[in-house]
Design an enzyme around this catalytic site. Structure first.
Site: not given
Length: 351
Positions: A104-106
């Site tokens: 989800v972050e990167s």
């Protein structure tokens, strides 16, 4: 489909439950989660919010074939780092499921940089990274260091969980900052993420999206399949450049750069580590030893005999010669060498 048939029959044939529609949804959700995720350890499983509309929205989003293929492609690329991330989270006492927060972050990309200035696998901002003990300066940006940034992210998540007592709030605070979440909890008198309003849209979507990604990835079983690749770690024994590391390992410079952007000027200080997918290494003699050995890159400052280098590292001169395909028993100034230090066998003979 055959596996789903008993569940569909159960749901269609089941009598009407007493109570509110909400209780019906929650009970059916429990049945679905037990049916699809019973193989996962209770110790690592984060409860999925089946009855939350925002979670169901993201599940619907990933039912789209293209969105699902894109997600699983990202996870497949992330698998080279996943065992290492999972082990760090285990050591820090975190649920393994949180390892997927990097998707989800990167999108699982260790070289990712956001418009806001967040960087690396865990998209840490410079101030947060420094507070967590990472170096961010003209020469080094350890937000891109796969191991160091993962340790920092794990400890930050653990800190947030101890602050809020719930994983949904800890995950939200990772995205929006603990101050934002504390203020909204106080204003609303709430005690869970799903009761919060007037948060940034990114945060309102971030938490349900993570749980949807977790659900889809677990149901796919992609992380349970034998890994096609793995990450290897090489310690740099003398100050050198990423270019020389790439040359010694016979890896493309673009690959070395992608996994090691922490070295902003391409210079690797002594004692630092470089990370690479094993599949990218074309030094095939090295790969025979990579799994069970400590790997080093050493660059002589002057002409040295292999026997002297071997004594320094406690290895065989013959192995240095074999790994580096050397014709002579000497190494010349500036010539990058790969040193393989074989793991010592256990004294009982079972090593």
């Amino acid at each position: 489909m055959r596996k789903l048939l008993p569940l569909l029959i159960f749901l269609l044939a089941a009598p009407t439950y007493g109570g509110s529609l909400d209780s019906v949804v929650q009970r059916e959700a429990r049945e679905l989660s037990l049916f699809s995720l019973t193989s996962h350890s209770r110790e690592t499983f984060l409860d999925l919010p089946w009855d939350k509309p925002s979670f169901q929205f993201w599940l619907s989003y990933y039912r789209n074939r293209w969105n699902r293929v894109k997600l699983l492609s990202q996870v497949d690329s992330y698998r080279v780092m996943y065992p290492l991330v999972r082990e760090i989270f285990r050591k820090e006492g975190l649920p393994e499921d949180l390892s997927l927060l990097a998707i989800v972050e990167s999108n699982g990309n260790p070289a990712a940089v956001s418009k806001a200035g967040a960087a690396g696998l865990w998209q840490l901002m410079p101030g947060t990274a420094r507070r967590l003990g990472l170096k961010v300066n003209r020469y080094l940006d350890e937000r891109f260091d796969i191991v160091k940034s993962t340790v920092a992210a794990a400890r930050y998540l653990k800190e947030l969980h101890s602050m809020f007592g719930r994983w949904d709030l800890a995950i939200a605070a990772y995205n929006a900052g603990p101050g934002t979440i504390k203020r909204r909890l106080k204003v609303l008198g709430a005690n869970q993420f799903w009761d919060l309003t007037k948060l940034p849209d990114e945060t309102l979507e971030y938490v349900p999206k993570f749980y949807a990604v977790l659900s889809v990835v677990k149901a796919s079983g992609v992380l349970n399949r034998p890994a096609k690749d793995r990450l290897i770690t090489v310690k740099v024994a003398s100050r050198t450049t990423l270019y020389r590391v790439a040359k010694a390992l016979r890896v493309s410079y673009s690959t070395v750069r992608r996994y090691n952007r922490q070295f902003k000027r391409g210079v690797v200080p002594r004692g630092y580590r470089v990370y690479l997918p094993a599949s990218s290494v074309k030094n095939y003699a090295l790969l025979r030893y990579a799994k069970s050995s400590n790997l080093y890159v050493y660059v002589p400052r002057k002409k040295e005999r292999l026997s002297a280098i071997a004594r320094r590292f406690g290895v065989s001169p013959r192995l240095i010669k074999e790994i580096n395909r050397l014709r002579y028993n000497v190494a010349f100034r500036g010539q990058p060498l790969v040193i393989v230090k074989l793991a010592e066998k256990r004294r009982d003979g079972n090593g």
